[in-house]
Design a protein around this motif. Structure first.
Motif, PDB file in Angstrom:
ATOM      1  N   PRO B 163      -5.930 -12.646  65.424  1.00  0.00           N
ATOM      2  CA  PRO B 163      -6.522 -11.413  64.929  1.00  0.00           C
ATOM      3  C   PRO B 163      -5.444 -10.409  64.513  1.00  0.00           C
ATOM      4  O   PRO B 163      -4.262 -10.595  64.792  1.00  0.00           O
ATOM      5  N   LYS B 164      -5.862  -9.339  63.858  1.00  0.00           N
ATOM      6  CA  LYS B 164      -4.968  -8.222  63.579  1.00  0.00           C
ATOM      7  C   LYS B 164      -4.913  -7.330  64.822  1.00  0.00           C
ATOM      8  O   LYS B 164      -5.686  -7.520  65.753  1.00  0.00           O
ATOM      9  N   VAL B 165      -4.003  -6.387  64.823  1.00  0.00           N
ATOM     10  CA  VAL B 165      -3.854  -5.511  65.997  1.00  0.00           C
ATOM     11  C   VAL B 165      -4.038  -4.052  65.567  1.00  0.00           C
ATOM     12  O   VAL B 165      -3.382  -3.583  64.631  1.00  0.00           O
ATOM     13  N   ARG B 166      -4.946  -3.386  66.219  1.00  0.00           N
ATOM     14  CA  ARG B 166      -5.158  -1.952  65.971  1.00  0.00           C
ATOM     15  C   ARG B 166      -4.741  -1.177  67.222  1.00  0.00           C
ATOM     16  O   ARG B 166      -5.163  -1.506  68.326  1.00  0.00           O
ATOM     17  N   ARG B 167      -3.893  -0.173  67.023  1.00  0.00           N
ATOM     18  CA  ARG B 167      -3.510   0.679  68.154  1.00  0.00           C
ATOM     19  C   ARG B 167      -4.490   1.845  68.217  1.00  0.00           C
ATOM     20  O   ARG B 167      -4.701   2.555  67.227  1.00  0.00           O
ATOM     21  N   TYR B 273       1.769  -2.136  63.546  1.00  0.00           N
ATOM     22  CA  TYR B 273       0.354  -2.427  63.800  1.00  0.00           C
ATOM     23  C   TYR B 273      -0.361  -2.540  62.461  1.00  0.00           C
ATOM     24  O   TYR B 273       0.069  -1.951  61.468  1.00  0.00           O
ATOM     25  N   ASP B 274      -1.465  -3.271  62.468  1.00  0.00           N
ATOM     26  CA  ASP B 274      -2.249  -3.381  61.240  1.00  0.00           C
ATOM     27  C   ASP B 274      -3.032  -2.101  60.983  1.00  0.00           C
ATOM     28  O   ASP B 274      -3.451  -1.827  59.864  1.00  0.00           O
ATOM     29  N   ASP B 275      -3.250  -1.353  62.062  1.00  0.00           N
ATOM     30  CA  ASP B 275      -4.007  -0.109  61.925  1.00  0.00           C
ATOM     31  C   ASP B 275      -3.704   0.760  63.143  1.00  0.00           C
ATOM     32  O   ASP B 275      -3.419   0.238  64.217  1.00  0.00           O
TER      33      ASP B 275
END
Ligand code: SF4
Lengths: 202, 466
Positions: B163-167, B273-275
């Motif tokens: 998956p992508k990572v959102r902080r 981060y991706d977002d």
């Protein structure tokens, strides 16, 4: 019950059939199969309890004889959210569903479906709307879910319906049951374990 | 650029890339319980497979077990059959089982951390969507379905796309009477119940830094309610302090080496981060759900949305208001309740019970309200009893139970009846979730549940804490 390992019968290229539409966003797996039916050590017999509590209300599509025998379930946004219970896709599979088309799927549900050989195809909100209206007007319409071409065809019409490239490939070559692959290279598994500090006294 | 924790843990556990584009991921800890495992063992038997690492697998019972009368055989023959199945499977496949009378028994997501099984930098899987709880320790923890339970049993691996990572940064200071539960409900309300699909959430910011491990578990627990399959907090001194001395935590010099590795696995400064989203923790009020998914919430002094003003999904608001018997625009505070449930893997730990007891102490549950407290584990129950919290609850008119999932999903005899309205510290307010097909759930913090029980209606807990 277990699904067959990768064989000719596990290939999913195109699935044709009638469609049952389930309107509404965020349909969770508690609604698909209420928790009281999880008191079982097998998945057998779950099919008859699909959407049981929703079906108390009049006119649920699963009680509408026009949709009997449908192989395709059409849904809106975030279908299958909530509990990880595989009982949800197992119950739908046992009712007769072979493929899902929706605006989007919850992640664990999607993964569970792949493990069972049930493709989940994603279409735009506008296309799902149009399709729902069409099916409700003509419940016996037969649709083709073409996993290979990544589209759904009905009558002379067609819409884009996609699944990630890797997943598509798993259905086309019948390798959606991951276990055989996971056991393919035991030495690689042991090598990974040997690298992890917490398995090796730090 | 330095890496975030998720990327490091993923890389450390990658066995190989699969033809599907997924990663074969080694699972460091596999937790199982009685509901989602029997079919997986059956599949192993049919294929003649063994459990590859029985010593990395731990079983407990929590979902179906009664929390009052615990004599065997259970009155419910189906529940008894499931108990026998996990006992047989644990024995046949040589997996440690923390059975009903074992001191280590409890809700799977409560006991993993409590026993020190859950540690930073691990991959953890369990056939339960709230496995995300374990992310509080900086582990990557996923809920999986039964076929994947089979996969992990047989291969100690799972196939998964990264998956992508959102902080998700929650800054500022939480006000009095505002808890981790309010933070997580606020995050889900802001990002939506499917906002996290395709993401792992890294929770950070001053509010998370200051939280205890138990509070971080509450936040990570509900990641899945926001669509994120896993959520985590970077390990820090709070984490190490919690872990030191627990049954499965490394001891002595091993512990110090472990801490060094755990520090190294945390997201580095300047990690990408991706977002990234930021929220002001100081602006969060005690929060209550009014609808049929955990994203449908408002502050306790707020009002319900009117479908006609909705910018988003008006049909979902209409459906929820209708099911709950509410009107758009009405206030949530003052809503009468009939049942109060303090428990579940979200909020059944000792700090949850302490906060609820603070509210209940010296007060009485309103007449006509059925109120129960179900501790998350044997250990939590014993600790609460040692502190006299059980007596506080009993004196106030709460029932005091044995550890289990209980009315979180009502697979045991604890169920709502008819359209009862329940103030609940659990994690799901889905239609029918608490055992009655027409039952209604209002999610809130345990202290808010206690306040609702005392006043017989949804109450701003801040009024009772002053
Ligand atoms: S307490 Fe509820 S959410 Fe948690 S594991 Fe048990 S049933 Fe699942």
């Amino acid at each position: 019950m277990t699904q067959p390992a990768s064989t000719a019968s596990s290939i999913r290229k195109c699935i044709s059939g009638r469609v049952v539409p389930i309107r509404g966003n965020d349909i969770d797996t508690d609604r698909i199969i209420p928790a009281r039916y999880l008191r079982t050590v097998t998945f057998d017999g779950l099919g008859e309890h699909v959407f049981e509590d929703d079906r108390v209300a009049e006119g649920h599509p699963f009680d509408n004889s026009s949709y009997a025998g449908a192989a395709i379930l059409l849904a809106n946004d975030n279908f299958g959210c909530g509990s990880s219970r595989e009982h949800a896709p197992q119950a739908l599979l046992r009712w007769g569903i072979q493929v899902f088309v929706a605006e989007s799927f919850a992640e664990i549900f999607f993964g569970n479906c792949v493990s069972l050989g049930l493709p989940c195809l994603q279409a735009s909100a506008a296309d799902v709307d149009r399709l729902m209206a069409r099916i409700e007007a003509e419940p016996t319409l037969v649709m083709q879910c073409d996993i290979e071409a990544q589209e759904v065809r009905f009558g002379a019409d067609r819409i884009a319906a996609t699944t990630p490239a890797g997943t598509r490939q798993q259905f086309l070559d019948g390798s959606w049951d991951a276990l055989a692959q996971l056991l393919d290279e035991p030495a690689a598994i042991e090598a990974a374990a040997a690298r992890l500090p917490y398995l090796n006294g730090f | 650029m330095s890496k975030n924790l998720f990327e490091k843990v993923w890389a450390a556990h990658s066995v190989r890339d699969l033809p599907s584009g997924q990663t074969q991921l080694f699972v460091g800890l596999h937790l199982i319980h009685e509901v989602t495992s029997p079919q997986a063992f059956q599949m192993l038997r049919e294929r003649g497979l063994k459990v590859m690492h029985p010593e990395r697998t731990f079983a407990t019972v929590d979902h179906i077990i009664p929390t009052d009368m615990r004599d065997r055989p259970f009155l419910d023959a189906l529940a008894e059959e499931m108990m026998v199945a996990i006992e047989d499977n644990a024995r046949d496949f040589e997996i440690p089982l923390f059975g009903m009378n074992d001191q280590r028994q409890g809700i799977v997501h409560v006991i993993g951390p409590e026993l020190g099984l859950t540690q930073p930098g691990m991959t953890i899987a369990c056939g339960d969507s709230h496995t995300s709880t374990h992310g509080a320790f900086g582990a990557i923890a996923f809920g999986i379905g039964t076929s994947q339970v089979r996969d992990v049993l047989a291969s100690q691996c799972m196939a998964m796309a990264r998956p992508k990572v959102r902080r998700v940064e929650v800054n500022g200071t939480l006000g009095e009477g505002v808890y981790a539960k309010d933070v997580t409900l606020h995050v889900i309300g802001a990002l939506g119940v499917k906002g996290g699909v395709g993401f792992a959430y890294e929770y950070a910011g001053e509010a998370l830094d200051r939280m205890s491990m138990e509070e971080r578990m509450t936040v990570c627990n509900m990641s899945i309610e926001g669509g994120a399959r896993c959520g985590y907090v970077n390990p820090d001194e709070t984490t190490f302090e919690y872990l030191e001395g627990r049954a499965h935590t490394p001891k002595g010099a091993d512990f110090h080496r472990a801490v060094e590795w755990w520090k190294g696995i945390a997201s580095g400064d300047g990690a990408g981060y991706d977002d990234v989203v930021q929220m002001d923790g100081g602006a969060i009020a005690p929060t209550v759900t009014w609808g049929i998914n955990p994203g449908q919430s408002c502050s306790v002094d707020g009002t319900l949305p009117r479908p006609e003003d909705a910018t988003g999904d008006a049909a979902s608001i209409v459906e929820a208001l209708q099911y709950m018997g509410f009107e758009g625009g009405q206030r949530i505070e003052g809503t009468p309740i009939e049942v109060a449930f303090i428990g579940s893997c979200t909020n059944s730990r000792i700090s949850d019970l302490r906060e609820a007891a603070r509210v209940a102490r010296g007060r009485k549950v309103a007449s006509g309200v059925k109120a129960l407290v179900v501790p998350g584990s044997h250990d939590v129950r014993d600790q609460a009893q040692a502190e006299g919290l059980d007596q506080v609850f009993r004196d106030a008119g709460f029932e005091w139970r044995e550890a289990g999932c209980s009315m979180c999903l009502a697979m045991n005899p604890d169920k709502l009846q008819g359209r009862q309205m329940c103030a609940s510290s659990s994690n799901r307010n889905f239609k029918g979730r608490q055992g009655s097909p027409t039952g209604r759930t209002l999610l809130m913090s345990p202290a808010m549940v206690a306040a609702a029980a005392i006043n017989g209606k949804v109450t701003d807990v801040r009024d009772l804490l002053n």
